[in-house]
Design a protein around this motif. Sequence first.
Motif, PDB file in Angstrom:
ATOM      1  N   PRO A 138       0.829  -1.218   0.000  1.00 49.03           N
ATOM      2  CA  PRO A 138       0.000   0.000   0.000  1.00 49.03           C
ATOM      3  C   PRO A 138       0.857   1.259   0.000  1.00 49.03           C
ATOM      4  O   PRO A 138       1.974   1.272   0.517  1.00 49.03           O
ATOM      5  N   LEU A 139       0.302   2.320  -0.592  1.00 48.73           N
ATOM      6  CA  LEU A 139       1.033   3.580  -0.688  1.00 48.73           C
ATOM      7  C   LEU A 139       1.188   4.238   0.679  1.00 48.73           C
ATOM      8  O   LEU A 139       0.351   4.074   1.574  1.00 48.73           O
ATOM      9  N   LEU A 140       2.260   4.993   0.811  1.00 52.21           N
ATOM     10  CA  LEU A 140       2.446   5.801   2.004  1.00 52.21           C
ATOM     11  C   LEU A 140       1.248   6.742   2.157  1.00 52.21           C
ATOM     12  O   LEU A 140       0.714   7.231   1.153  1.00 52.21           O
ATOM     13  N   PRO A 141       0.819   7.041   3.371  1.00 47.00           N
ATOM     14  CA  PRO A 141      -0.319   7.947   3.548  1.00 47.00           C
ATOM     15  C   PRO A 141      -0.012   9.388   3.169  1.00 47.00           C
ATOM     16  O   PRO A 141      -0.913  10.182   2.895  1.00 47.00           O
ATOM     17  N   GLY A 142       1.267   9.740   3.151  1.00 45.93           N
ATOM     18  CA  GLY A 142       1.686  11.097   2.811  1.00 45.93           C
ATOM     19  C   GLY A 142       3.197  11.166   2.811  1.00 45.93           C
ATOM     20  O   GLY A 142       3.886  10.143   2.955  1.00 45.93           O
ATOM     21  N   ALA A 143       3.702  12.359   2.651  1.00 44.90           N
ATOM     22  CA  ALA A 143       5.152  12.533   2.619  1.00 44.90           C
ATOM     23  C   ALA A 143       5.766  12.275   3.992  1.00 44.90           C
ATOM     24  O   ALA A 143       5.175  12.613   5.022  1.00 44.90           O
ATOM     25  N   VAL A 144       6.945  11.669   3.995  1.00 43.17           N
ATOM     26  CA  VAL A 144       7.694  11.481   5.240  1.00 43.17           C
ATOM     27  C   VAL A 144       8.044  12.859   5.793  1.00 43.17           C
ATOM     28  O   VAL A 144       8.574  13.709   5.070  1.00 43.17           O
ATOM     29  N   PRO A 145       7.755  13.141   7.061  1.00 44.77           N
ATOM     30  CA  PRO A 145       8.028  14.476   7.623  1.00 44.77           C
ATOM     31  C   PRO A 145       9.515  14.816   7.573  1.00 44.77           C
ATOM     32  O   PRO A 145      10.378  13.971   7.822  1.00 44.77           O
ATOM     33  N   ARG A 146       9.802  16.073   7.269  1.00 45.40           N
ATOM     34  CA  ARG A 146      11.177  16.580   7.274  1.00 45.40           C
ATOM     35  C   ARG A 146      11.215  17.898   8.035  1.00 45.40           C
ATOM     36  O   ARG A 146      10.191  18.573   8.190  1.00 45.40           O
ATOM     37  N   GLN A 147      12.381  18.281   8.491  1.00 48.40           N
ATOM     38  CA  GLN A 147      12.551  19.555   9.166  1.00 48.40           C
ATOM     39  C   GLN A 147      12.844  20.645   8.140  1.00 48.40           C
ATOM     40  O   GLN A 147      13.445  20.397   7.088  1.00 48.40           O
ATOM     41  N   ALA A 148      12.422  21.856   8.453  1.00 43.79           N
ATOM     42  CA  ALA A 148      12.573  22.978   7.518  1.00 43.79           C
ATOM     43  C   ALA A 148      14.026  23.192   7.107  1.00 43.79           C
ATOM     44  O   ALA A 148      14.294  23.558   5.957  1.00 43.79           O
ATOM     45  N   GLU A 149      14.961  22.953   8.011  1.00 43.30           N
ATOM     46  CA  GLU A 149      16.376  23.185   7.718  1.00 43.30           C
ATOM     47  C   GLU A 149      17.082  21.957   7.149  1.00 43.30           C
ATOM     48  O   GLU A 149      18.288  22.005   6.876  1.00 43.30           O
ATOM     49  N   ASP A 150      16.361  20.870   6.930  1.00 46.06           N
ATOM     50  CA  ASP A 150      16.958  19.699   6.282  1.00 46.06           C
ATOM     51  C   ASP A 150      17.199  19.997   4.806  1.00 46.06           C
ATOM     52  O   ASP A 150      16.458  20.770   4.181  1.00 46.06           O
ATOM     53  N   THR A 151      18.203  19.368   4.242  1.00 46.58           N
ATOM     54  CA  THR A 151      18.478  19.544   2.814  1.00 46.58           C
ATOM     55  C   THR A 151      17.399  18.860   1.992  1.00 46.58           C
ATOM     56  O   THR A 151      17.022  17.712   2.261  1.00 46.58           O
ATOM     57  N   ALA A 152      16.897  19.559   0.984  1.00 45.66           N
ATOM     58  CA  ALA A 152      15.886  19.010   0.076  1.00 45.66           C
ATOM     59  C   ALA A 152      16.489  18.672  -1.286  1.00 45.66           C
ATOM     60  O   ALA A 152      16.163  17.643  -1.886  1.00 45.66           O
ATOM     61  N   VAL A 153      17.355  19.561  -1.780  1.00 48.62           N
ATOM     62  CA  VAL A 153      17.936  19.394  -3.118  1.00 48.62           C
ATOM     63  C   VAL A 153      19.409  19.786  -3.067  1.00 48.62           C
ATOM     64  O   VAL A 153      19.769  20.749  -2.379  1.00 48.62           O
ATOM     65  N   VAL A 154      20.240  19.039  -3.789  1.00 47.84           N
ATOM     66  CA  VAL A 154      21.643  19.406  -3.967  1.00 47.84           C
ATOM     67  C   VAL A 154      21.822  19.807  -5.431  1.00 47.84           C
ATOM     68  O   VAL A 154      21.714  18.977  -6.326  1.00 47.84           O
ATOM     69  N   PHE A 155      22.041  21.104  -5.655  1.00 57.21           N
ATOM     70  CA  PHE A 155      22.278  21.607  -7.011  1.00 57.21           C
ATOM     71  C   PHE A 155      23.777  21.700  -7.236  1.00 57.21           C
ATOM     72  O   PHE A 155      24.483  22.393  -6.498  1.00 57.21           O
ATOM     73  N   PHE A 156      24.253  21.025  -8.263  1.00 54.15           N
ATOM     74  CA  PHE A 156      25.659  21.161  -8.613  1.00 54.15           C
ATOM     75  C   PHE A 156      25.822  22.338  -9.557  1.00 54.15           C
ATOM     76  O   PHE A 156      25.106  22.460 -10.549  1.00 54.15           O
ATOM     77  N   THR A 157      26.766  23.209  -9.197  1.00 49.27           N
ATOM     78  CA  THR A 157      27.037  24.369 -10.050  1.00 49.27           C
ATOM     79  C   THR A 157      27.519  23.877 -11.403  1.00 49.27           C
ATOM     80  O   THR A 157      27.999  22.747 -11.540  1.00 49.27           O
ATOM     81  N   SER A 158      27.413  24.745 -12.405  1.00 45.93           N
ATOM     82  CA  SER A 158      27.657  24.331 -13.787  1.00 45.93           C
ATOM     83  C   SER A 158      29.078  23.896 -14.043  1.00 45.93           C
ATOM     84  O   SER A 158      29.353  23.198 -15.012  1.00 45.93           O
ATOM     85  N   GLY A 159      30.003  24.316 -13.209  1.00 44.86           N
ATOM     86  CA  GLY A 159      31.388  23.927 -13.404  1.00 44.86           C
ATOM     87  C   GLY A 159      32.126  24.771 -14.417  1.00 44.86           C
ATOM     88  O   GLY A 159      33.248  24.453 -14.800  1.00 44.86           O
ATOM     89  N   THR A 160      31.516  25.889 -14.865  1.00 42.78           N
ATOM     90  CA  THR A 160      32.178  26.738 -15.856  1.00 42.78           C
ATOM     91  C   THR A 160      33.360  27.491 -15.261  1.00 42.78           C
ATOM     92  O   THR A 160      34.182  28.034 -15.978  1.00 42.78           O
ATOM     93  N   THR A 161      33.453  27.540 -13.934  1.00 40.30           N
ATOM     94  CA  THR A 161      34.594  28.197 -13.291  1.00 40.30           C
ATOM     95  C   THR A 161      35.434  27.195 -12.511  1.00 40.30           C
ATOM     96  O   THR A 161      36.205  27.569 -11.636  1.00 40.30           O
TER      97      THR A 161
END
Length: 505
Positions: A138-161
């Motif tokens: 069965p599907l999860l009832p909703g999103a797993v709780p996270r804290q506001a200051e937890d990391t959500a996304v890691v963006f890698f810079t383009s590497g042009t420098t």
Amino acid sequence: MTTLSLAAVLAEPARRTPDKIALIQDGQRFSYADLWRDALACATALRERGATDGDRYALLAPNVADFVRGYFGILAAGGVVVPIPTLLVGGEIAALLQQSGAVALLHHESLAPVAKTASANSGVPALQIGTDTTPTGPLLPGAVPRQAEDTAVVFFTSGTTGRPKGALLTHLNLVLNATTNAIDSLELRRDDVVMGCLPLFHTFGQTVAMNATFRMGATLVLQPRFDAGAAIELMVEQNATHFCGVPTMYLALSEAAAGAERLPRLRTCVSGGAALPVAALERFESLFDATIFEGYGLSETSPTATVNQSFRGPRAGTIGHPLWGIEVEIAHAGLEDRVELLARGEVGEIVIRGHNVFAGYLDDPAATQLAMVDGWFRTGDIGQIDDEGYISIVDRKKDLIIRGGFNVYPREVEEVLATHPQVGQVAVVGLPDPVRGEEICAVVVPLPGVPAPDPDQLIAWASQRLGKHKYPRRVEVVELLPLGPSHKVLKRALRDQLIAAPLAG
């Protein structure tokens, strides 16, 4: 601690308006309920495979519904999304997988070959979205709780420098940036339709197009691969009200407008990612009878920090004012160990602080310490603020050309050259010179339908409009400029190419 998940950007409209169309792609229409159910299915499958809170998952997908499913599935599972540019080859992807510490690579079926290569080179398992992310229970009832200051996304810079750095963006960073973009920049309403040509793996497309649209419960139209003519037809067909793009997209749309039977009636256009020459902005606005609101931001600032806003009135050639809750100032560019703010009108380094500023670089405290000084994020961009608070970008600190002891900002030269009747696009770089230290070189793409400019004549033309230390002494005419995955001109690659050998026209 405050509980907050970026997954709510999709979950909340699915709860409030489940039948509303959230996404249109290749003629298919997906409701908010559909997408959220698919995301929960992905999240459930990941938890069944052993996902734990904070696990990093790389995501490799073009602008299709599976990107949305994978993105919000990872978030709903309590994981961290590591978006991977779709133009990378297997070895490059493998390097990012290892650098990010990803536990798996979620990929679209069209990218299975390169995903398998990256998986083999890195030892990180590859999971095809749908095929390998279907739950058994069965599907999860909703999103797993996270804290506001937890990391959500890691963006890698383009590497042009240099080597790409992983910018850690929190749930708070990204939820608030989506919200402020939706309200203060795009001024979105629930019945609006946003054209999504920007790659979703990039911070601009992800936050300003996708997340802002979903935050307000509006509709996002995706184009898997940007094509200006097809984009115009799609915007007309779907009654698009908003367009978000980088300068090269606005240039292409202006060129394609001549062959279009009808043009869309756009209420708001936002440009970012790089400086949009005023001449190009004015041409687009005259053709499409629409206003472009130019903004500014970086991966480290979620991304939007400033934008021209309707209540202030847009001002061409500027990046407007800070978004709500964000401070932007000008600091002494020559001081690396502290931030010394300058008065209005003075030129210096743009510094930012507020809810949009990242939590640091992944496993790189030294780089974080250099970027975050006295509570301010140092952007590396040179700018100024006028008496009315409008902010202007002068240029990248690292793109500054020093010719014979004089500072020359490439953007100023580009703005002038862009007004030449035979120039479509232009990039200006500094090349090593034994006498003056650096010499100014302009690489131009001719405007379609007119003869290519003669380099010597263009140099003479520029010399009449720029100071003696500013006009280019070398001009190269090319068919295309090198672009990165986010459609930004790769000046470092262009400079290296010019140093190695002259470009062929």
